[in-house]
Write an enzyme that holds these catalytic residues in place. Structure first.
Site, PDB file in Angstrom:
ATOM      1  N   ASP A   1       4.202   1.928  -4.044  1.00 37.62           N
ATOM      2  CA  ASP A   1       3.211   2.437  -4.986  1.00 37.62           C
ATOM      3  C   ASP A   1       3.190   1.501  -6.189  1.00 37.62           C
ATOM      4  O   ASP A   1       4.233   1.260  -6.804  1.00 37.62           O
ATOM      5  CB  ASP A   1       3.653   3.852  -5.403  1.00 37.62           C
TER       6      ASP A   1
ATOM      7  N   ASP B   1       0.855  -1.194   0.000  1.00 38.13           N
ATOM      8  CA  ASP B   1       0.000   0.000   0.000  1.00 38.13           C
ATOM      9  C   ASP B   1       0.889   1.241   0.000  1.00 38.13           C
ATOM     10  O   ASP B   1       1.939   1.242   0.649  1.00 38.13           O
ATOM     11  CB  ASP B   1      -0.898   0.012   1.249  1.00 38.13           C
TER      12      ASP B   1
ATOM     13  N   TYR C   1     -12.141   7.719 -12.407  1.00 34.87           N
ATOM     14  CA  TYR C   1     -12.287   6.437 -11.709  1.00 34.87           C
ATOM     15  C   TYR C   1     -12.926   5.402 -12.631  1.00 34.87           C
ATOM     16  O   TYR C   1     -12.391   4.299 -12.814  1.00 34.87           O
ATOM     17  CB  TYR C   1     -13.151   6.638 -10.465  1.00 34.87           C
TER      18      TYR C   1
ATOM     19  N   THR D   1      -4.599   6.683   0.412  1.00 31.56           N
ATOM     20  CA  THR D   1      -5.927   6.665   1.043  1.00 31.56           C
ATOM     21  C   THR D   1      -6.038   5.531   2.060  1.00 31.56           C
ATOM     22  O   THR D   1      -6.906   5.573   2.922  1.00 31.56           O
ATOM     23  CB  THR D   1      -7.069   6.543   0.003  1.00 31.56           C
TER      24      THR D   1
END
Ligand code: UDP
Length: 309
Positions: free
Chosen positions: A56, A31, A145, A35
């Site tokens: 990342d 992670d 998105y 977020t």
């Protein structure tokens, strides 16, 4: 058996890490914490068979351990988050997904893509079946998105077709439960927090738009079952019980014992009017359906928020 969970410190990702460890599966959790939150997995950091790597997915990364399955849940997911990080969201869906697909190839691992009901956009078919191609505004604000996830699905299918990679696509509908971020702007944390702090409940638009809410334990079980099935075509995962936001607000008031009023605000651009999964395919090929009722799930979620308010 070892799983890589990308986005494993996020809301659904961290519950998936818990579930996998309970099943005896070792977990490498990846992670970047944009977020996701370390506190979602802090209880696992000393657990045998669990490893956290802050990384990342848009940067190439090799994993020294052997990996049998990769779950890609790495992306901002709430409208507030992905609108605040539009380019990162597009990159996660495009470069990030591609990097993880390459990793799956090199490990000869199964690849499961966490896609979304947002691929259906503002749907003209109801309830949504996997065969529906969707109604997405490609240049609207939500497109960063929606289109990222649609591109991810296309990439996954291309890797399946070109390289015979064993792939799965889950189309995740609205999911809720403990560890949702208080400030992520979604209707579930917003209304619960408002009810618990005696503030008016914010309803966008008329409140007649609908969503169908799935409790997170049902969702991770669905993802686990999908990982173990060999069908590469998309599968809807969600709870088909459909609520208007007005009805949902009434339920939150009832379960929190709150008497706060509703306040009406403008509807965000391209906000889908109706959303409800047809889960016939998941029932058939995964023998899966949600087991937690909205009352049970909301009570658990409210308790969790109450302890943190
Ligand atoms: N919504 C609302 N009040 C809020 C937050 C959201 O009425 O405080 C509405 C939003 O406009 C949408 C629905 O609730 O119609 C679900 O929104 P959410 O952001 O939870 O998820 P979405 O399904 O839109 O990604």
């Amino acid at each position: 058996m070892r799983a890589l969970v990308a986005g494993g410190a996020g809301f659904i990702g961290s519950h998936l890490c818990d579930f996998l460890l309970d099943q005896g599966v070792q977990v490498v959790c990846l992670d970047n914490l944009i977020t996701g939150r370390k506190r979602n997995i802090s209880h696992l950091l000393r657990t045998r068979g669990f490893k956290f790597i802050r990384a990342d997915i848009t940067r190439k990364k090799s994993i020294p351990e052997s990996v049998d399955i990769i779950f890609n849940l790495a992306s901002p997911a709430s409208p507030k988050d992905y609108l605040a990080s539009p380019l990162e969201t597009l990159a996660a869906g495009a470069t990030g997904t591609r990097n993880l697909l390459e990793l799956a190839r090199s490990h000869k691992a199964v690849f499961l893509m966490a896609s979304t009901s947002e691929v259906y956009g503002d749907p003209k078919a109801h309830p949504q079946q996997e065969s529906y191609w969707g109604n997405v505004n490609p240049v609207g604000i939500r497109s960063v998105y929606d289109e990222a996830k649609r591109y991810s699905e296309a990439l996954v299918m291309a890797y399946h077709r070109c390289f015979g990679l064993p792939t799965r696509i889950a189309r995740i509908f609205n999911t809720y439960g403990p560890r949702m971020k208080l400030g992520d702007g979604r209707v579930v944390p917003n209304l619960i927090h408002q009810a618990l702090t005696a503030k008016p409940l914010t309803i966008y638009g008329t409140g007649r738009q609908t969503r169908s809410f799935c409790y997170v334990s049902d969702m991770v079980e669905g993802l686990f079952r999908l990982a173990g099935c060999s069908d590469p075509m998309p599968v809807n995962l969600g709870n088909p019980e459909e609520f208007s936001m007005l009805k949902f607000a009434r339920l939150v008031k009832q379960l929190t014992g709150s008497h706060v009023p509703l306040t009406f605000h403008s509807l965000p651009e391209d906000d889908p009017k109706r959303r409800c999964p047809d889960i016939s395919r998941a029932r058939k090929i995964l023998d899966w359906k949600p087991r937690v009722s909205i009352e049970q799930g909301l009570r658990r979620t409210i308790d969790w928020f109450r302890a943190r308010t």
